[in-house]
Design a protein around this motif. Sequence first.
Motif, PDB file in Angstrom:
ATOM      1  N   UNK A  15      31.641 -81.272   6.685  1.00  0.00           N
ATOM      2  CA  UNK A  15      31.090 -81.433   8.023  1.00  0.00           C
ATOM      3  C   UNK A  15      31.705 -82.623   8.742  1.00  0.00           C
ATOM      4  N   UNK A  16      32.134 -83.615   7.970  1.00  0.00           N
ATOM      5  CA  UNK A  16      32.547 -84.897   8.522  1.00  0.00           C
ATOM      6  C   UNK A  16      33.951 -85.224   8.028  1.00  0.00           C
ATOM      7  N   UNK A  17      34.811 -85.785   8.878  1.00  0.00           N
ATOM      8  CA  UNK A  17      36.153 -86.175   8.425  1.00  0.00           C
ATOM      9  C   UNK A  17      36.101 -87.122   7.229  1.00  0.00           C
ATOM     10  N   UNK A  18      37.083 -86.988   6.357  1.00  0.00           N
ATOM     11  CA  UNK A  18      37.094 -87.767   5.117  1.00  0.00           C
ATOM     12  C   UNK A  18      37.066 -89.267   5.381  1.00  0.00           C
ATOM     13  N   UNK A  19      37.767 -89.715   6.421  1.00  0.00           N
ATOM     14  CA  UNK A  19      37.783 -91.149   6.714  1.00  0.00           C
ATOM     15  C   UNK A  19      36.407 -91.687   7.051  1.00  0.00           C
TER      16      UNK A  19
END
Length: 243
Positions: A78-82
């Motif tokens: 759901x969320x960018x890895x960074x």
Amino acid sequence: MGSVVGAPSGSRRVTWAPRVILPFLGLAAFVLGVGLLPPTAFHWLFVSEYGPVELGTAACFGAAGILAFGLAARSRGRVPAGCRVLYVLFALGSIFGALEEISYGQHFLGWQSPRWFVEQNAQRETNLHNLFSDKPGRTLRNAALAGVALGGIVLPAAAMWAGSRYAPGRWAYYLLPRGELVPLVVTILLMRLFRTLPRAVRAGWDLGLFEVMELYMAAAAVLYIGVLRRRLLSPHAAGNRDA
């Protein structure tokens, strides 16, 4: 149709009321404590390592850390890895704050500090923030104050002014609250302002206010991660599925 539109508005008012009222009620309770409580009761309530303010600070930081680890784990896809890495770093910092508050269990288990800590620590405890006449502690507190001001007021205001910054796929959507932290952060900054008054004015209540300010910063950490979890983990969250 009117009732459907009105319900969310009323819900928002119910949600916002505690966030606006409670921080200032807490500050008012402290002021009353200064004027009404005997010194021993005031010290236990607001200053003691075993009192509710100190233990509440550790509990809030610990809760923020656990919730942030959970957000990092559950937001995969759901969320960018960074951003998820930043959640983990936030969690580690929060757990560190909780452990520092209780001196890594020393306050409960009662073990003696190693000789080096006895000599170098301002309170003769086994923690890092009170070393070298509290210099690390001052640095951490100033960094935390800057962080809550930026993350709770300045950056959300800039993102909302930009308009589309809270759309899924934009960094603010994954990292910033909107205005949820503003009352709490304003109260923290007021307490910091009070602590710039002359020492003669602050005598008797300065240390208590300092501990309450730390509690509020820990509460801000919990509220911050709670806002992100509600936004990103709800069943209808429109996260970045390709992250």
